[in-house]
Scaffold this active site. Structure first.
Site, PDB file in Angstrom:
ATOM      1  N   LEU A 118       3.944   6.928  45.971  1.00  0.00           N
ATOM      2  CA  LEU A 118       3.170   5.756  46.405  1.00  0.00           C
ATOM      3  C   LEU A 118       2.766   5.879  47.871  1.00  0.00           C
ATOM      4  CD1 LEU A 118       4.934   3.413  48.200  1.00  0.00           C
ATOM      5  CD2 LEU A 118       6.199   3.382  46.065  1.00  0.00           C
ATOM      6  N   HIS A 119       1.647   5.311  48.205  1.00  0.00           N
ATOM      7  CA  HIS A 119       1.139   5.375  49.580  1.00  0.00           C
ATOM      8  C   HIS A 119       0.103   4.293  49.821  1.00  0.00           C
ATOM      9  CE1 HIS A 119      -1.268   7.986  46.962  1.00  0.00           C
ATOM     10  NE2 HIS A 119      -2.306   7.677  47.717  1.00  0.00           N
ATOM     11  N   TRP A 120       0.097   3.792  51.029  1.00  0.00           N
ATOM     12  CA  TRP A 120      -0.921   2.852  51.465  1.00  0.00           C
ATOM     13  C   TRP A 120      -2.125   3.623  52.000  1.00  0.00           C
ATOM     14  CZ3 TRP A 120      -0.998  -2.257  50.766  1.00  0.00           C
ATOM     15  CH2 TRP A 120       0.210  -2.934  50.576  1.00  0.00           C
TER      16      TRP A 120
END
Ligand SMILES: [Zn+2]
Length: 161
Positions: A118-120
């Site tokens: 996951l990553h912004w």
């Protein structure tokens, strides 16, 4: 007025070969310039997007390899949230954008290019910038341009550690 972007980071991936390794797990190994690593904290990493949709398109990810935000331990999420906040501040200072798109795509069907980690995404925005979008989306990113952006931001992100 600028139009809202919807998963713009996805478009540049069209036609790109899927990488074999997890770029977020690999971020802190090897040459930071090659990895496009801008900075890191105890539990998070900040990277420049290799296929940016806009100047200063940055990604903030936990060091932990997980696809699930709820599974992220609370202290690591706190670190991630704080790093996100600080990354916004750095980008405000360096690029002086008029706004940001901030988003996370969870799952391949939701548009995640790297669904396993996951990553912004942080995408700085300026009034009228969508006028350039079709042009940018069809243009290969110049490595030199990317490197210049990395050098500029790397200095700005240095206090993160
Ligand atoms: Zn990973």
């Amino acid at each position: 007025m600028a139009q809202p972007l919807w998963a713009p980071w996805r478009m540049a991936y069209v036609g790109e070969r899927a990488p074999r390794e997890c770029i977020f797990c690999a971020a802190t190994t090897g040459d930071p310039a090659e990895r496009l690593l801008l900075g890191s904290t105890g539990a998070s990493v900040v990277m420049l997007n290799r296929f940016p949709y806009q100047n200063g398109h940055v990604m903030v990810a936990p060091r932990r390899h997980t696809a699930s935000l709820p599974d992220l331990p609370a202290d690591e999420h706190a670190d991630l949230a704080d790093t996100l906040r600080r990354a916004l501040r750095v980008l405000e200072t360096v690029y002086r954008p008029e706004g940001f798109n901030l988003g996370m795509n969870l799952g391949t069907c939701a548009g995640a290019g790297f669904a396993d980690h996951l990553h912004w995404h942080i995408v700085p925005r300026w009034t009228g910038d969508t006028n350039f979008m079709p042009l940018l989306a069809d243009t290969r990113v110049m490595p030199q341009h990317l490197h210049e952006a990395w050098e500029r931001l790397r200095v700005a992100f240095a206090p993160l550690a």
